[in-house]
Enzyme design. Structure first.
Site: not given
Length: 351
Positions: A9, A103
């Site tokens: 990432k 999230d």
């Protein structure tokens, strides 16, 4: 150097990127790396090279829940419930370590080819994009946010559990529980669809489980991931034990925790500070005395002793804002213990 294939990432960290974005990326990546759990993606490394910060994590083989839902894959109900239990376990682990995901959504939950659920990007802040809400900090994805998040009110880990319940509903039926032209508005103001309308082959009792997970009032929801997981495991065990389709004879462990929940909201008789003592110092000394007693009772699974201790805590510390969250967490852990005890009793009764 280690010849290991990993997932990366990355974010840019050049002069055109706000310093707080990079700082958040690093801080949250370290928080994620602390979470060692079989149902949370493992972070191996955090570093920076050529104006790019990166997080190296395990490479998973399988599909995220978003793809499974979009493709309406044929997966046994038992496997879906088992995966949902593992997600609850992961959320509970993170919350115990002070990390709120913020999230939870289908693209952040993954089902490996071996059938294991993994929570992705746990505690890693999102960069601003079209499907995220940004108000000083990134709060989540609106279609999966709890009502209190959508309304920009204070929230805690129970918001993650609401989001998880939304995903579980969609995972089981392939229909969003608040399907509409503007989902966030319906989450705040409307009622969810019936689970059985989405899939009438599901156990009836699952509707009760998810209805509690989707309660708009956080106090009426599952208070911890462990509590949510215990009820789901009860349904899963009944399915595997060839229970009747209606599940009319199954009792959820959380139902046995109702007296504790009611007691939590009844004000305890307040105990006055002894004359001549500083109130703040006395409250602190009582906390240092009673909190270890509570932990010992929990470790021994002594429900009566734990309940008596937390009532004593509340009667002494309820007026001190320093201990508000500690008292709430004690009640949550007490409810978890009550659920586990009830589940064990139900299991013995079935045998």
């Amino acid at each position: 150097a280690l010849d290991r294939t990993v997932a990366l990432k990355t974010i840019r960290t050049g002069i055109d990127v706000a310093p707080e974005v990079r700082q958040r990326f690093y801080r949250e990546a370290r928080a994620c790396a602390r979470l060692q759990h079989p149902n949370i993606i493992t972070v191996f490394d955090l570093g920076e090279a050529e104006n790019t910060a990166y997080i190296a994590m395990e490479l998973l083989e399988g599909a995220d829940f978003r793809r499974i839902i979009q493709e309406r894959r044929s997966i046994p109900v038992e496997a879906k419930i088992a995966a949902s239990v593992e997600v609850c376990d992961a959320i509970a682990h993170a919350h115990r370590h002070g990390v709120i995901h913020r999230d939870i959504k289908p693209s952040n939950l993954f089902l490996t080819n071996e059938g294991r659920a993994k929570v992705l990007d746990f505690g890693i802040a999102r960069l601003p994009s079209s499907n995220l809400t940004v108000a000083g900090q990134i709060l989540g994805t609106p279609n999966y946010m709890a009502p209190e998040q959508i309304l920009a009110r204070p929230y805690d880990g129970r918001a993650d559990l609401f989001s998880a319940a939304v995903v579980f509903f969609e995972f089981l039926t392939y229909v969003h529980p608040f399907e509409s032209k503007f989902i966030p508005q319906r989450i705040v103001q409307g009622e969810q669809n019936s689970l059985l309308d989405g899939n009438n082959s599901l156990p009836v009792i699952l509707e009760k489980v998810l209805a509690r997970g989707l309660a708009k009032d956080p106090d009426r929801r599952y208070q911890t991931g462990d509590e949510f997981a215990v009820d789901l495991r009860t349904v899963l065990d009944a399915l595997r034990g060839n229970a009747s389709p209606s599940f009319s004879g199954i009792q959820l462990p959380s139902q046995h925790a109702v007296p504790l929940t009611r007691l939590q909201h009844e004000p305890a008789s307040s105990i006055a500070v002894p004359e001549g003592q500083d109130p703040q110092e006395w409250c602190l000394s009582e906390a240092l005395r009673l909190l270890p007693e509570f932990e010992a009772a929990i470790d021994c699974r002594d429900l009566a002793r734990a309940q008596a201790t937390v009532v004593a805590l509340e009667s002494r510390l309820a007026g001190d804002v320093r201990f508000t969250e500690a008292i709430r967490l004690c009640w949550s852990r007490l409810t978890e213990l009550d659920c586990v005890t009830a589940s064990m009793q139900i299991g013995r009764a079935h045998v």
